[in-house]
Design a protein around this motif. Structure first.
Motif, PDB file in Angstrom:
ATOM      1  N   LEU A 193       0.818  -1.211   0.000  1.00 39.38           N
ATOM      2  CA  LEU A 193       0.000   0.000   0.000  1.00 39.38           C
ATOM      3  C   LEU A 193       0.855   1.265   0.000  1.00 39.38           C
ATOM      4  N   LEU A 194       2.102   1.146   0.473  1.00 37.20           N
ATOM      5  CA  LEU A 194       2.965   2.323   0.545  1.00 37.20           C
ATOM      6  C   LEU A 194       3.396   2.819  -0.827  1.00 37.20           C
ATOM      7  N   SER A 195       3.198   2.010  -1.858  1.00 32.96           N
ATOM      8  CA  SER A 195       3.569   2.427  -3.214  1.00 32.96           C
ATOM      9  C   SER A 195       2.436   3.171  -3.920  1.00 32.96           C
ATOM     10  N   ARG A 196       1.268   3.271  -3.275  1.00 33.57           N
ATOM     11  CA  ARG A 196       0.139   3.968  -3.893  1.00 33.57           C
ATOM     12  C   ARG A 196       0.388   5.471  -3.937  1.00 33.57           C
ATOM     13  N   VAL A 197      -0.083   6.098  -4.987  1.00 35.88           N
ATOM     14  CA  VAL A 197       0.049   7.547  -5.136  1.00 35.88           C
ATOM     15  C   VAL A 197      -0.825   8.247  -4.098  1.00 35.88           C
ATOM     16  N   GLY A 198      -0.243   9.228  -3.432  1.00 37.28           N
ATOM     17  CA  GLY A 198      -0.992  10.018  -2.464  1.00 37.28           C
ATOM     18  C   GLY A 198      -1.005   9.472  -1.058  1.00 37.28           C
ATOM     19  N   VAL A 199      -0.306   8.381  -0.796  1.00 33.48           N
ATOM     20  CA  VAL A 199      -0.336   7.794   0.538  1.00 33.48           C
ATOM     21  C   VAL A 199       0.298   8.739   1.564  1.00 33.48           C
ATOM     22  N   ASN A 200       1.229   9.589   1.118  1.00 29.63           N
ATOM     23  CA  ASN A 200       1.889  10.527   2.032  1.00 29.63           C
ATOM     24  C   ASN A 200       1.220  11.896   2.109  1.00 29.63           C
ATOM     25  N   THR A 201       0.093  12.071   1.429  1.00 29.72           N
ATOM     26  CA  THR A 201      -0.583  13.365   1.424  1.00 29.72           C
ATOM     27  C   THR A 201      -1.305  13.596   2.753  1.00 29.72           C
ATOM     28  N   PRO A 202      -1.023  14.710   3.445  1.00 29.66           N
ATOM     29  CA  PRO A 202      -1.717  14.994   4.705  1.00 29.66           C
ATOM     30  C   PRO A 202      -3.213  15.203   4.485  1.00 29.66           C
ATOM     31  N   ARG A 203      -4.012  14.869   5.498  1.00 29.53           N
ATOM     32  CA  ARG A 203      -5.447  15.082   5.441  1.00 29.53           C
ATOM     33  C   ARG A 203      -5.808  16.363   6.165  1.00 29.53           C
ATOM     34  N   LYS A 204      -6.970  16.916   5.829  1.00 26.85           N
ATOM     35  CA  LYS A 204      -7.406  18.166   6.434  1.00 26.85           C
ATOM     36  C   LYS A 204      -7.578  18.053   7.940  1.00 26.85           C
ATOM     37  N   ASP A 205      -7.980  16.869   8.418  1.00 23.02           N
ATOM     38  CA  ASP A 205      -8.170  16.691   9.853  1.00 23.02           C
ATOM     39  C   ASP A 205      -6.894  16.247  10.566  1.00 23.02           C
ATOM     40  N   ASN A 206      -5.760  16.240   9.818  1.00 18.93           N
ATOM     41  CA  ASN A 206      -4.452  15.856  10.363  1.00 18.93           C
ATOM     42  C   ASN A 206      -4.424  14.419  10.886  1.00 18.93           C
ATOM     43  N   ALA A 207      -5.334  13.577  10.433  1.00 20.80           N
ATOM     44  CA  ALA A 207      -5.349  12.182  10.867  1.00 20.80           C
ATOM     45  C   ALA A 207      -4.065  11.494  10.422  1.00 20.80           C
ATOM     46  N   PRO A 208      -3.372  10.791  11.321  1.00 16.07           N
ATOM     47  CA  PRO A 208      -2.106  10.152  10.948  1.00 16.07           C
ATOM     48  C   PRO A 208      -2.326   8.850  10.203  1.00 16.07           C
ATOM     49  N   LEU A 209      -1.307   8.408   9.513  1.00 21.39           N
ATOM     50  CA  LEU A 209      -1.255   7.071   8.931  1.00 21.39           C
ATOM     51  C   LEU A 209       0.018   6.447   9.484  1.00 21.39           C
ATOM     52  N   LEU A 210      -0.152   5.621  10.526  1.00 24.64           N
ATOM     53  CA  LEU A 210       0.995   5.140  11.282  1.00 24.64           C
ATOM     54  C   LEU A 210       1.509   3.803  10.791  1.00 24.64           C
ATOM     55  N   GLN A 211       2.804   3.628  10.949  1.00 27.36           N
ATOM     56  CA  GLN A 211       3.403   2.306  10.741  1.00 27.36           C
ATOM     57  C   GLN A 211       3.010   1.423  11.927  1.00 27.36           C
ATOM     58  N   CYS A 212       2.725   0.174  11.675  1.00 25.26           N
ATOM     59  CA  CYS A 212       2.300  -0.746  12.734  1.00 25.26           C
ATOM     60  C   CYS A 212       3.459  -1.002  13.708  1.00 25.26           C
ATOM     61  N   THR A 213       3.256  -0.664  14.963  1.00 19.58           N
ATOM     62  CA  THR A 213       4.238  -0.894  16.010  1.00 19.58           C
ATOM     63  C   THR A 213       3.513  -1.323  17.272  1.00 19.58           C
ATOM     64  N   ARG A 214       4.272  -1.765  18.262  1.00 22.06           N
ATOM     65  CA  ARG A 214       3.684  -2.126  19.554  1.00 22.06           C
ATOM     66  C   ARG A 214       3.184  -0.891  20.283  1.00 22.06           C
ATOM     67  N   HIS A 215       3.896   0.222  20.104  1.00 20.93           N
ATOM     68  CA  HIS A 215       3.556   1.426  20.867  1.00 20.93           C
ATOM     69  C   HIS A 215       2.537   2.310  20.161  1.00 20.93           C
ATOM     70  N   MET A 216       2.447   2.234  18.827  1.00 20.57           N
ATOM     71  CA  MET A 216       1.519   3.021  18.015  1.00 20.57           C
ATOM     72  C   MET A 216       1.682   4.522  18.237  1.00 20.57           C
ATOM     73  N   CYS A 217       2.919   4.975  18.297  1.00 15.97           N
ATOM     74  CA  CYS A 217       3.224   6.390  18.437  1.00 15.97           C
ATOM     75  C   CYS A 217       3.734   6.953  17.113  1.00 15.97           C
ATOM     76  N   PRO A 218       3.420   8.209  16.813  1.00 19.68           N
ATOM     77  CA  PRO A 218       3.998   8.839  15.624  1.00 19.68           C
ATOM     78  C   PRO A 218       5.507   9.032  15.747  1.00 19.68           C
ATOM     79  N   ILE A 219       6.002   9.239  16.980  1.00 18.73           N
ATOM     80  CA  ILE A 219       7.419   9.514  17.196  1.00 18.73           C
ATOM     81  C   ILE A 219       7.961   8.611  18.294  1.00 18.73           C
ATOM     82  N   ARG A 220       9.137   8.031  18.028  1.00 15.19           N
ATOM     83  CA  ARG A 220       9.867   7.298  19.065  1.00 15.19           C
ATOM     84  C   ARG A 220      11.243   7.926  19.229  1.00 15.19           C
ATOM     85  N   VAL A 221      11.630   8.171  20.470  1.00 19.94           N
ATOM     86  CA  VAL A 221      12.965   8.669  20.798  1.00 19.94           C
ATOM     87  C   VAL A 221      13.724   7.523  21.457  1.00 19.94           C
ATOM     88  N   HIS A 222      14.908   7.213  20.924  1.00 22.25           N
ATOM     89  CA  HIS A 222      15.709   6.124  21.500  1.00 22.25           C
ATOM     90  C   HIS A 222      16.989   6.695  22.088  1.00 22.25           C
TER      91      HIS A 222
END
Length: 463
Positions: free
Chosen positions: A282-311
């Motif tokens: 699905l990441l190869s589809r056109v427009g997958v990186n386009t932001p939405r008006k409601d700023n809804a995220p499209l997250l990578q599947c992780t255990r923590h489900m956070c937009p940002i991880r600091v290590h």
């Protein structure tokens, strides 16, 4: 999923401690645990107070300067100053709103515009720019014609933090208001200010008349004074901005192969069904990186489900210094973080010797304590944190001089006490899960292995 691979490094100079045990009883607030818990609960309940102990005086001040009177109103310059040390307004920028107390209209604007015109049907000749009772104003984009600009306008609503870039921490526009008062006694101040930047979280107080602003002429030889000035102060609350944290922290160290990951569902798991795996087609589809008006995220599947991880990785331990590596990873496919900031609280930050690929600035919320610092990207190099994917991370290393009276690798001392990303506090792992020092038997074995490896290397060279 997440890719953190760290191995214990047997060649990492000296390692302290003889018989170190796990951290099951480690408490970063041992004497005041109950008091801290009560205070934390109080802050959650009264989140609108927006008190930030690391930036106690941070706010956004909106100043209205009436610079001239018109036949039916006035012309004002509106200036937004971001006095927050490490919280900026990123793209898609600020949105400012208010309610008119009477039947005011906006005849024209320079450097900004309203999102709607409203009902101007009663005006037949000159049509106002906006006739709404509650106008919503946004900044102009860069590149507008020169005659539509004023100083500090037209940045797309992006405003830097005061600690990162004081010159960029201001945004301005000019507004001509009609059907309003034409003197200090007849003008009525706007009410019910709202500020979105670019999401919720800000609470604005009432407008208050203050001493008139004094301006210098371009040649700085002549002073002029505003005819009338009022201020509006807006403060930020993370609890009002979102229900869950927006970032999390993971830990690792050279002396232990155990990696302490972000807690499960650290940022909540409402998007668990809509997340995308890192190898999804699905990441190869056109427009997958386009932001939405409601700023809804499209997250990578992780255990923590956070937009940002600091290590935070404790990398090396020298005789007089120690070294940590910091990595920030973006898991949101729809958002680039511009002019990002990272704030870390750690007692040894008062002895930072070198930061290798981030800019660094100490923050001193209290005069007697210097344990907090702000990291941010170097301009035109890594101040843009790209969306999730191969380039969605930035990293640096920090060299710190030891204080022989306080430095230790025991009980998680080498890990941060607090971490903020873009002004929001990140969730840390529970203290009893931090990487701990091995016991003395393991250390003796490790030293023997290192020594044997060195001897073997020398013999191979000789033979």
């Amino acid at each position: 999923m997440e890719n953190i691979k760290v191995r214990a490094n047997p060649n990492s100079m000296r390692i302290e401690g003889k018989d170190q045990r796990t951290m099951r009883h480690f408490n970063p607030y041992p004497k005041h645990g109950l008091l801290f818990s009560v205070f934390f609960a109080f802050m959650i309940f009264y989140g609108a107070d927006a008190y930030d102990p690391l930036d106690p005086t941070g706010n956004i001040t909106i100043k209205w300067d009436v610079v001239s009177w018109t036949p039916d109103g006035y012309v004002a310059v509106v200036t937004m100053n971001n006095f927050q040390m490490y919280r900026h307004i990123m793209s898609p920028g600020w949105t400012l709103g208010w309610n008119w107390p009477k039947k005011e209209v906006i005849w024209s604007m320079v450097g900004a515009q309203t999102t709607e015109q409203g009902d101007c049907s009663k005006f037949k000749a000159n049509i106002p720019h906006c006739c709404k009772k509650n106008p919503i104003v946004v900044d102009m984009l860069p590149g507008v014609p020169y005659n539509q600009q004023i100083a500090n306008c037209c940045k797309g609503g992006v405003v830097a933090s005061w600690g990162q870039d004081p010159a960029g921490a201001v945004s301005s526009f000019q507004v001509s208001v009609g059907v309003a008062g034409t003197s200090n006694k007849t003008v009525k101040l706007p009410r019910n200010f709202t500020l979105l930047g670019p999401g919720p979280g800000y609470t604005c107080g009432p407008a208050n008349v203050v001493p008139s602003t004094t301006f210098l002429s371009p040649d700085r030889r002549r002073k002029t004074q505003a005819l009338m000035t009022w201020n509006v102060t807006c403060t930020y609350s993370q609890f009002l901005a979102r229900k869950n944290p927006s970032c999390c922290v993971s830990f690792s160290s050279f002396y232990n192969e155990t990696i302490t990951p972000c807690p499960n569902c650290a940022c909540g798991c409402p998007n668990k069904r809509n997340c995308i795996k890192s190898d999804s087609k699905l990441l190869s589809r056109v427009g997958v990186n386009t932001p939405r008006k409601d700023n809804a995220p499209l997250l990578q599947c992780t255990r923590h489900m956070c937009p940002i991880r600091v290590h935070w990785h404790v990398k090396l331990n020298y005789k007089d210094y120690w070294r940590a590596k910091v990595a920030i990873t973006n898991f949101n496919y729809r958002l680039n973080y511009t002019q990002w900031t990272l704030v870390v609280q750690h007692p040894n930050l008062n002895n930072v010797t070198q930061v290798f690929s981030f800019d660094y600035k100490p923050l001193v919320p209290y005069q007697s304590i210097n344990d907090t610092g702000m990291f941010h990207g170097m301009k035109f190099y890594n101040d843009l944190l790209m969306e999730a994917g191969p380039t969605g991370n930035v990293q640096s290393e920090v060299l710190l001089q030891k204080d022989i009276n306080t430095f230790t690798l025991k009980q998680g001392w080498a890990f941060p006490r607090k971490v903020y990303f873009n002004g929001d506090e990140c969730m840390l792992p529970p203290p009893d899960s931090y990487p701990f020092l091995p016991n003395s038997g393991y250390m003796d074995s490790l030293r023997f292995t290192v020594l044997a490896t060195l001897v073997l290397s020398v013999l191979m060279v000789i033979l």
